[in-house]
Write a protein that holds these residues in place. Structure first.
Motif, PDB file in Angstrom:
ATOM      1  N   LEU A 126      29.667  47.987 -32.720  1.00 48.62           N
ATOM      2  CA  LEU A 126      31.154  48.798 -32.633  1.00 48.62           C
ATOM      3  C   LEU A 126      32.473  47.794 -32.201  1.00 48.62           C
ATOM      4  CD1 LEU A 126      29.788  52.083 -32.122  1.00 48.62           C
ATOM      5  CD2 LEU A 126      29.939  51.244 -34.527  1.00 48.62           C
ATOM      6  N   ALA A 177      26.358  53.755 -38.249  1.00 50.75           N
ATOM      7  CA  ALA A 177      25.573  52.082 -37.238  1.00 50.75           C
ATOM      8  C   ALA A 177      24.959  52.104 -36.537  1.00 50.75           C
ATOM      9  CB  ALA A 177      27.327  51.026 -37.198  1.00 50.75           C
ATOM     10  N   LEU A 178      25.031  53.623 -36.045  1.00 55.61           N
ATOM     11  CA  LEU A 178      23.829  53.089 -34.891  1.00 55.61           C
ATOM     12  C   LEU A 178      22.445  54.366 -34.885  1.00 55.61           C
ATOM     13  CD1 LEU A 178      25.661  52.971 -31.323  1.00 55.61           C
ATOM     14  CD2 LEU A 178      24.509  51.192 -32.785  1.00 55.61           C
ATOM     15  N   MET A 231      35.859  55.457 -41.102  1.00 51.09           N
ATOM     16  CA  MET A 231      36.755  53.935 -40.297  1.00 51.09           C
ATOM     17  C   MET A 231      34.597  52.729 -41.191  1.00 51.09           C
ATOM     18  SD  MET A 231      37.778  54.061 -36.040  1.00 51.09           S
ATOM     19  CE  MET A 231      35.563  54.889 -35.946  1.00 51.09           C
ATOM     20  N   THR A 253      27.976  48.588 -26.777  1.00 54.30           N
ATOM     21  CA  THR A 253      27.234  48.209 -28.420  1.00 54.30           C
ATOM     22  C   THR A 253      27.874  46.880 -28.560  1.00 54.30           C
ATOM     23  OG1 THR A 253      26.061  48.669 -29.762  1.00 54.30           O
ATOM     24  CG2 THR A 253      27.617  49.872 -29.759  1.00 54.30           C
ATOM     25  N   TYR A 279      21.467  54.644 -29.796  1.00 56.89           N
ATOM     26  CA  TYR A 279      21.834  53.613 -29.159  1.00 56.89           C
ATOM     27  C   TYR A 279      21.955  52.558 -30.638  1.00 56.89           C
ATOM     28  CZ  TYR A 279      25.080  57.180 -26.274  1.00 56.89           C
ATOM     29  OH  TYR A 279      25.226  58.144 -25.560  1.00 56.89           O
ATOM     30  N   ARG A 280      20.284  52.861 -30.886  1.00 54.74           N
ATOM     31  CA  ARG A 280      20.328  50.751 -31.525  1.00 54.74           C
ATOM     32  C   ARG A 280      20.921  51.064 -32.416  1.00 54.74           C
ATOM     33  NH1 ARG A 280      15.417  48.579 -31.068  1.00 54.74           N
ATOM     34  NH2 ARG A 280      14.163  50.026 -29.116  1.00 54.74           N
ATOM     35  N   PRO A 281      21.165  49.942 -33.087  1.00 55.11           N
ATOM     36  CA  PRO A 281      21.817  49.064 -33.756  1.00 55.11           C
ATOM     37  C   PRO A 281      21.060  49.299 -35.398  1.00 55.11           C
ATOM     38  CG  PRO A 281      22.407  47.495 -32.415  1.00 55.11           C
ATOM     39  CD  PRO A 281      21.292  48.596 -31.592  1.00 55.11           C
ATOM     40  N   LEU A 296      29.778  53.256 -25.032  1.00 54.06           N
ATOM     41  CA  LEU A 296      29.318  54.210 -25.509  1.00 54.06           C
ATOM     42  C   LEU A 296      29.198  55.047 -24.249  1.00 54.06           C
ATOM     43  CD1 LEU A 296      26.307  52.346 -27.523  1.00 54.06           C
ATOM     44  CD2 LEU A 296      28.948  53.617 -28.054  1.00 54.06           C
ATOM     45  N   GLU A 297      28.659  54.924 -23.630  1.00 52.67           N
ATOM     46  CA  GLU A 297      28.622  55.982 -22.037  1.00 52.67           C
ATOM     47  C   GLU A 297      28.864  55.169 -20.971  1.00 52.67           C
ATOM     48  OE1 GLU A 297      24.897  57.248 -21.780  1.00 52.67           O
ATOM     49  OE2 GLU A 297      24.674  57.936 -23.269  1.00 52.67           O
ATOM     50  N   THR A 323      22.639  47.079 -28.145  1.00 52.79           N
ATOM     51  CA  THR A 323      23.504  47.729 -27.413  1.00 52.79           C
ATOM     52  C   THR A 323      22.142  46.957 -26.074  1.00 52.79           C
ATOM     53  OG1 THR A 323      23.304  49.743 -29.378  1.00 52.79           O
ATOM     54  CG2 THR A 323      22.828  50.216 -27.108  1.00 52.79           C
ATOM     55  N   GLY A 373      36.999  51.413 -30.470  1.00 48.71           N
ATOM     56  CA  GLY A 373      36.657  52.856 -30.652  1.00 48.71           C
ATOM     57  C   GLY A 373      35.776  53.316 -31.857  1.00 48.71           C
ATOM     58  N   TYR A 374      35.203  52.286 -32.333  1.00 49.56           N
ATOM     59  CA  TYR A 374      33.771  52.928 -32.759  1.00 49.56           C
ATOM     60  C   TYR A 374      34.065  52.391 -33.917  1.00 49.56           C
ATOM     61  CZ  TYR A 374      33.512  56.567 -29.302  1.00 49.56           C
ATOM     62  OH  TYR A 374      33.300  57.100 -27.303  1.00 49.56           O
ATOM     63  N   THR A 399      31.890  54.881 -39.409  1.00 49.73           N
ATOM     64  CA  THR A 399      32.004  55.910 -38.024  1.00 49.73           C
ATOM     65  C   THR A 399      33.339  57.244 -38.610  1.00 49.73           C
ATOM     66  OG1 THR A 399      31.873  54.182 -36.538  1.00 49.73           O
ATOM     67  CG2 THR A 399      32.567  56.432 -35.712  1.00 49.73           C
ATOM     68  N   PRO A 426      34.316  55.684 -22.941  1.00 52.17           N
ATOM     69  CA  PRO A 426      33.303  55.576 -24.422  1.00 52.17           C
ATOM     70  C   PRO A 426      34.744  55.209 -24.610  1.00 52.17           C
ATOM     71  CG  PRO A 426      32.911  57.585 -22.701  1.00 52.17           C
ATOM     72  CD  PRO A 426      34.088  57.017 -22.365  1.00 52.17           C
ATOM     73  N   VAL A 474      32.543  62.861 -33.088  1.00 45.70           N
ATOM     74  CA  VAL A 474      32.568  61.732 -33.158  1.00 45.70           C
ATOM     75  C   VAL A 474      30.931  61.182 -33.459  1.00 45.70           C
ATOM     76  CG1 VAL A 474      33.271  59.665 -33.073  1.00 45.70           C
ATOM     77  CG2 VAL A 474      34.207  61.761 -31.818  1.00 45.70           C
ATOM     78  N   LEU A 514      28.568  59.869 -30.557  1.00 48.31           N
ATOM     79  CA  LEU A 514      29.267  59.468 -29.558  1.00 48.31           C
ATOM     80  C   LEU A 514      30.280  59.898 -29.126  1.00 48.31           C
ATOM     81  CD1 LEU A 514      30.440  56.786 -32.109  1.00 48.31           C
ATOM     82  CD2 LEU A 514      27.984  56.162 -30.713  1.00 48.31           C
ATOM     83  N   GLU A 515      30.533  61.038 -29.399  1.00 48.64           N
ATOM     84  CA  GLU A 515      31.446  62.193 -28.779  1.00 48.64           C
ATOM     85  C   GLU A 515      31.667  63.743 -28.972  1.00 48.64           C
ATOM     86  OE1 GLU A 515      35.182  61.377 -27.964  1.00 48.64           O
ATOM     87  OE2 GLU A 515      34.869  58.751 -27.500  1.00 48.64           O
TER      88      GLU A 515
END
Lengths: 140, 140
Positions: free
Chosen positions: B73, A72-73, A107, B70, A77-79, B59-60, B87, B76-77, A87, B36, A68, A59-60
């Protein structure tokens, strides 16, 4: 050990395979596409030969500072379905003495998921893997 | 209508509230922290007064070009429970004639989730909301 080496151990497949799974578990396979949305896949193998194959996505990605990723994705980014998705936030800060202040947070969706994961040894596992990470980084 | 105006309609709470829910649904509340991991929360209200409150995260965020968020999440993800998480990827490209090529993709966890969401009118709903978005942007 400066943040750059810890970062390298987290983001280079051949290095991550050396430390990511707490022994006697192993990580025979790792795939990394180090960009937001890119794949972070690991295959873990238990001593009795069972394999756990999971692919999440980043994610980051802030080199040497913050990484990050989430289970979950899926990549792109697809769930995705899966038990106890989490995460992870890895933060690295240089210390005055040339070392690294290392912070890792996982988390979960709910306190129940968190407890279930902890009961499976998640916390001890990450701790043991961190010891392996430190031992590896010392050789770099 | 240039991409900048479409972007504005997607990222300004008071504008988004005007178009986001297909009428006769309404969007009485919207909260946006455009980075993000930042919150994207909408409250939708049905004609009979039921409210649907959902907070996902971005996310972006590439201004005037690409917006990804999405519902899988929380801000804070942190992974969150919820039915049919998806998403959304919104892409804007300028056309030669001063307009915008608009592309919106919703990615679900499974084909079953996708079908269930579609059966609830998701595709028609997004289409109707897009018509409202276009009508709003024309007034900006």
């Amino acid at each position: 050990m400066p943040p750059a080496l810890v970062w390298k151990a987290w983001t280079t497949p051949d290095l991550l395979k050396e430390w990511f799974a707490p022994k006697p578990f192993e990580t025979p396979h790792c795939e990394i596409d180090l960009r937001p949305g890119g794949i972070f896949r690991t295959v873990m193998r238990s001593p009795d030969g069972n394999e756990f194959d999971g692919a999440g996505c980043y994610l980051e990605v802030i080199p040497n500072e913050r990484l990050v990723w989430t289970s979950a994705l899926a990549p792109g980014y697809r769930p995705q379905a899966g038990e106890m998705p989490f995460t992870a936030v890895i933060e690295l800060q240089p210390t005055g003495s040339g070392g690294t202040r290392y912070r890792a947070v996982a988390m979960h969706r709910t306190p129940e998921d968190n407890k279930q994961h902890a009961d499976m040894g998640f916390v001890e596992g990450w701790g043991a893997a961190l010891d392996q990470l430190v031992a590896l980084v010392k050789t770099l």
